[in-house]
Design a protein around this motif. Structure first.
Motif, PDB file in Angstrom:
ATOM      1  N   LYS A 183     -57.265  26.897 -51.729  1.00 17.78           N
ATOM      2  CA  LYS A 183     -56.763  26.700 -53.005  1.00 17.78           C
ATOM      3  C   LYS A 183     -58.108  26.840 -54.040  1.00 17.78           C
ATOM      4  N   PRO A 184     -58.177  27.723 -54.710  1.00 17.76           N
ATOM      5  CA  PRO A 184     -59.605  27.701 -55.640  1.00 17.76           C
ATOM      6  C   PRO A 184     -59.482  26.815 -56.687  1.00 17.76           C
ATOM      7  N   HIS A 223     -58.788  37.814 -36.765  1.00 19.89           N
ATOM      8  CA  HIS A 223     -57.299  37.540 -36.490  1.00 19.89           C
ATOM      9  C   HIS A 223     -56.832  36.899 -35.251  1.00 19.89           C
ATOM     10  N   GLU A 224     -57.799  36.911 -34.319  1.00 19.33           N
ATOM     11  CA  GLU A 224     -57.494  36.193 -33.098  1.00 19.33           C
ATOM     12  C   GLU A 224     -57.778  34.828 -33.118  1.00 19.33           C
ATOM     13  N   HIS A 225     -58.325  34.251 -33.977  1.00 18.22           N
ATOM     14  CA  HIS A 225     -58.207  32.791 -34.307  1.00 18.22           C
ATOM     15  C   HIS A 225     -56.968  32.408 -35.002  1.00 18.22           C
ATOM     16  N   PHE A 226     -56.025  33.064 -35.307  1.00 17.18           N
ATOM     17  CA  PHE A 226     -54.659  32.763 -35.484  1.00 17.18           C
ATOM     18  C   PHE A 226     -53.575  32.816 -34.593  1.00 17.18           C
ATOM     19  N   THR A 227     -52.563  31.995 -34.788  1.00 19.06           N
ATOM     20  CA  THR A 227     -51.514  32.046 -33.724  1.00 19.06           C
ATOM     21  C   THR A 227     -50.788  33.556 -34.232  1.00 19.06           C
ATOM     22  N   GLU A 228     -49.778  34.057 -33.531  1.00 20.51           N
ATOM     23  CA  GLU A 228     -49.264  35.323 -33.628  1.00 20.51           C
ATOM     24  C   GLU A 228     -48.568  35.431 -34.878  1.00 20.51           C
ATOM     25  N   ASP A 229     -47.941  34.264 -35.271  1.00 21.24           N
ATOM     26  CA  ASP A 229     -47.359  34.381 -36.621  1.00 21.24           C
ATOM     27  C   ASP A 229     -48.143  33.666 -37.500  1.00 21.24           C
ATOM     28  N   GLY A 230     -49.290  33.226 -37.529  1.00 20.80           N
ATOM     29  CA  GLY A 230     -50.311  32.443 -38.403  1.00 20.80           C
ATOM     30  C   GLY A 230     -50.246  33.039 -39.722  1.00 20.80           C
ATOM     31  N   VAL A 231     -50.194  32.193 -40.556  1.00 24.61           N
ATOM     32  CA  VAL A 231     -50.124  32.508 -41.967  1.00 24.61           C
ATOM     33  C   VAL A 231     -51.866  32.366 -42.738  1.00 24.61           C
ATOM     34  N   TYR A 232     -52.225  33.386 -43.375  1.00 31.88           N
ATOM     35  CA  TYR A 232     -53.513  33.225 -43.942  1.00 31.88           C
ATOM     36  C   TYR A 232     -53.322  33.495 -45.492  1.00 31.88           C
ATOM     37  N   THR A 233     -53.523  32.295 -46.374  1.00 32.10           N
ATOM     38  CA  THR A 233     -53.537  32.483 -47.807  1.00 32.10           C
ATOM     39  C   THR A 233     -54.802  32.269 -48.421  1.00 32.10           C
ATOM     40  N   THR A 234     -55.322  33.411 -48.950  1.00 33.03           N
ATOM     41  CA  THR A 234     -56.439  33.399 -49.817  1.00 33.03           C
ATOM     42  C   THR A 234     -56.181  33.068 -51.347  1.00 33.03           C
ATOM     43  N   SER A 235     -57.137  33.069 -52.067  1.00 29.64           N
ATOM     44  CA  SER A 235     -56.789  33.011 -53.551  1.00 29.64           C
ATOM     45  C   SER A 235     -56.070  33.916 -54.264  1.00 29.64           C
TER      46      SER A 235
END
Length: 145
Positions: A134-135, A32-44
């Protein structure tokens, strides 16, 4: 040139390697530390917004028990917008299975096209504002993520 595109590419590659090393060898406890505070992580499977949601995703995965995973990075391509904004596009090949190593060798459970929108913070550190996987190909076993 006002910024060094090659240096930015290297910094983003270092960021990506550090992220996946943490995920594959430390249960993603610091991912989580590699993202901005409001970062969005979209997995499949789902989008998670904010560091706490991303931290929770990896904590939940760790809580389910033993798993061996390796995320392989291929065809890393960076487009630099300016000194503080860049996009990395690359291919991920994911090998993962519940259990303890060594496990039987199987085909990858996912091959995906990944797009990272990266920003350099006031501290000079690059972080993900958004990461989307994107799978392209899915194996017969679930990716759990």
């Amino acid at each position: 040139m006002a910024f060094d595109e090659l240096r930015i590419r290297q910094e983003l590659e270092i960021l990506n390697i550090a992220f996946w090393h943490d995920v594959d060898s430390n249960w993603g406890r610091n991912a989580h530390e590699h993202f901005t505070e409001d970062g969005v992580y979209t997995t499949s499977h789902k989008a998670r917004q904010g560091r706490e949601a991303i931290r929770g995703f990896y904590a939940e995965r760790e809580g389910r028990g033993d798993r061996v995973a390796r995320h392989l990075i291929h065809n890393f391509h960076v487009t630099v917008q300016d000194a503080d904004h860049a996009t990395a596009e690359w291919t991920m090949c994911l090998y993962a299975e519940d259990g303890v190593a060594p496990l039987l060798s199987e085909p990858p459970i996912l091959i995906g096209a990944v797009t990272d929108e990266c920003v350099r913070g006031a501290d000079g550190r690059w972080r993900y504002a958004a990461r989307t996987t994107k799978p392209l190909f899915k194996g017969s076993r679930p990716t759990s993520g």
